[in-house]
Enzyme design. Structure first.
Site, PDB file in Angstrom:
ATOM      1  N   ASP A  39      23.975  27.793  43.082  1.00 39.09           N
ATOM      2  CA  ASP A  39      22.870  28.233  42.221  1.00 39.09           C
ATOM      3  C   ASP A  39      21.607  28.436  43.064  1.00 39.09           C
ATOM      4  O   ASP A  39      20.950  29.494  43.014  1.00 39.09           O
ATOM      5  CB  ASP A  39      22.648  27.157  41.150  1.00 39.09           C
ATOM      6  N   GLY A 128      31.459  21.212  43.039  1.00 37.80           N
ATOM      7  CA  GLY A 128      30.444  20.634  43.915  1.00 37.80           C
ATOM      8  C   GLY A 128      29.839  19.409  43.256  1.00 37.80           C
ATOM      9  O   GLY A 128      30.524  18.415  43.001  1.00 37.80           O
ATOM     10  N   TYR A 130      29.143  18.841  40.276  1.00 38.97           N
ATOM     11  CA  TYR A 130      29.734  18.473  38.989  1.00 38.97           C
ATOM     12  C   TYR A 130      31.055  17.711  39.116  1.00 38.97           C
ATOM     13  O   TYR A 130      31.591  17.234  38.118  1.00 38.97           O
ATOM     14  CB  TYR A 130      29.894  19.709  38.098  1.00 38.97           C
TER      15      TYR A 130
HETATM   16  P1  ADP Z   1      28.700  22.754  40.368  1.00 36.88           P
HETATM   17  O1  ADP Z   1      27.414  22.108  39.886  1.00 36.88           O
HETATM   18  O2  ADP Z   1      29.280  23.700  39.335  1.00 36.88           O
HETATM   19  O3  ADP Z   1      29.671  21.775  40.908  1.00 36.88           O
HETATM   20  P2  ADP Z   1      27.903  23.555  43.072  1.00 36.88           P
HETATM   21  O4  ADP Z   1      27.022  24.690  43.441  1.00 36.88           O
HETATM   22  O5  ADP Z   1      27.470  22.182  43.397  1.00 36.88           O
HETATM   23  O6  ADP Z   1      28.194  23.761  41.511  1.00 36.88           O
HETATM   24  O7  ADP Z   1      29.327  23.790  43.719  1.00 36.88           O
HETATM   25  C1  ADP Z   1      30.257  24.748  43.277  1.00 36.88           C
HETATM   26  C2  ADP Z   1      31.041  25.283  44.459  1.00 36.88           C
HETATM   27  O8  ADP Z   1      30.252  26.271  45.145  1.00 36.88           O
HETATM   28  C3  ADP Z   1      31.379  24.232  45.517  1.00 36.88           C
HETATM   29  O9  ADP Z   1      32.736  24.407  45.887  1.00 36.88           O
HETATM   30  C4  ADP Z   1      30.454  24.555  46.678  1.00 36.88           C
HETATM   31  O10 ADP Z   1      31.027  24.231  47.916  1.00 36.88           O
HETATM   32  C5  ADP Z   1      30.363  26.063  46.535  1.00 36.88           C
HETATM   33  N1  ADP Z   1      29.205  26.718  47.172  1.00 36.88           N
HETATM   34  C6  ADP Z   1      27.996  26.182  47.517  1.00 36.88           C
HETATM   35  N2  ADP Z   1      27.211  27.141  48.054  1.00 36.88           N
HETATM   36  C7  ADP Z   1      27.929  28.295  48.052  1.00 36.88           C
HETATM   37  C8  ADP Z   1      27.683  29.636  48.504  1.00 36.88           C
HETATM   38  N3  ADP Z   1      26.528  29.990  49.043  1.00 36.88           N
HETATM   39  N4  ADP Z   1      28.673  30.559  48.335  1.00 36.88           N
HETATM   40  C9  ADP Z   1      29.848  30.218  47.765  1.00 36.88           C
HETATM   41  N5  ADP Z   1      30.146  28.987  47.336  1.00 36.88           N
HETATM   42  C10 ADP Z   1      29.197  28.028  47.481  1.00 36.88           C
END
Ligand code: ADP
Length: 176
Positions: A39, A128, A130
């Site tokens: 995000d 991630g 969550y």
């Molecule tokens: P959530 O809160 O839904 O768990 P996160 O952003 O913490 O969301 O993580 C969701 C997934 O996105 C994780 O597997 C994390 O490694 C991955 N992630 C983080 N940054 C990026 C990025 N720039 N591009 C693609 N995936 C990413």
């Protein structure tokens, strides 16, 4: 009939903000006002236009419920649109997490279909901060996308974007 499902799914390792697709999906939170992880990366790379549109959506409908999806433009990103969906927080697996996670993929795909989009890229929603177990999340993601593609000709292509080695391995297994 839609083309064979296997030809329509791609696996890519890297940063989703660099992916050229009609839409990239954001693992947002229900406030739609930005957070960490993917995000934060999307809002940083895309610039303020995305947050501004998110604020308009919040003013209109008061955020986004878990499993639902909304769409904005993509600001400075190479993608055309960002689909913001809110994954479930993992709470042991007996609070509807699998259905809610499937809804994230399903509602994002439906939005893409309604807007006539050809390509959509997904991060590994909820795995991630969550805390959704990665293997179980990969199984839900791949099954939901496969089932949808078997029934629909749009979007034509779905790209799973993995960010870490563990998810790469898990998606390779699921897609094999
Ligand atoms: P959530 O809160 O839904 O768990 P996160 O952003 O913490 O969301 O993580 C969701 C997934 O996105 C994780 O597997 C994390 O490694 C991955 N992630 C983080 N940054 C990026 C990025 N720039 N591009 C693609 N995936 C990413």
């Amino acid at each position: 009939m839609p083309a064979a499902t296997s030809d329509r799914i791609q696996l890519l390792k890297g940063d989703i903000t660099n992916v050229t697709a009609d839409a990239i999906v954001n693992a947002a939170n229900s406030s739609l006002l930005g957070g960490g992880g993917v995000d934060g990366a999307i809002h940083r790379a895309g610039g303020p236009a995305i947050l501004q549109e998110c604020r308009q959506i919040v003013a209109r409908q008061g955020g986004c419920a878990t499993g639902e999806a909304v769409m904005t433009t993509a600001g400075n990103l190479p993608a055309r649109f960002v689909i913001h969906t809110v994954g479930p927080v993992w709470n042991g697996g007996h609070r509807g997490e699998p259905e809610l996670l499937a809804n994230c993929y399903l509602n994002s795909l439906r939005l893409a279909r309604e807007r006539g989009l050809n390509t959509i890229a997904f991060p590994n929603i909820s795995t991630g901060v969550y805390g959704y177990p990665k293997a179980q999340a990969a199984a839900v993601a791949v099954k939901t996308v496969r089932d949808f593609l078997a029934q629909n000709s749009l979007p034509q292509q779905v790209i799973f974007v993995v960010f870490d080695e563990e998810n790469l391995r898990l998606y390779e297994q699921e897609l094999a």
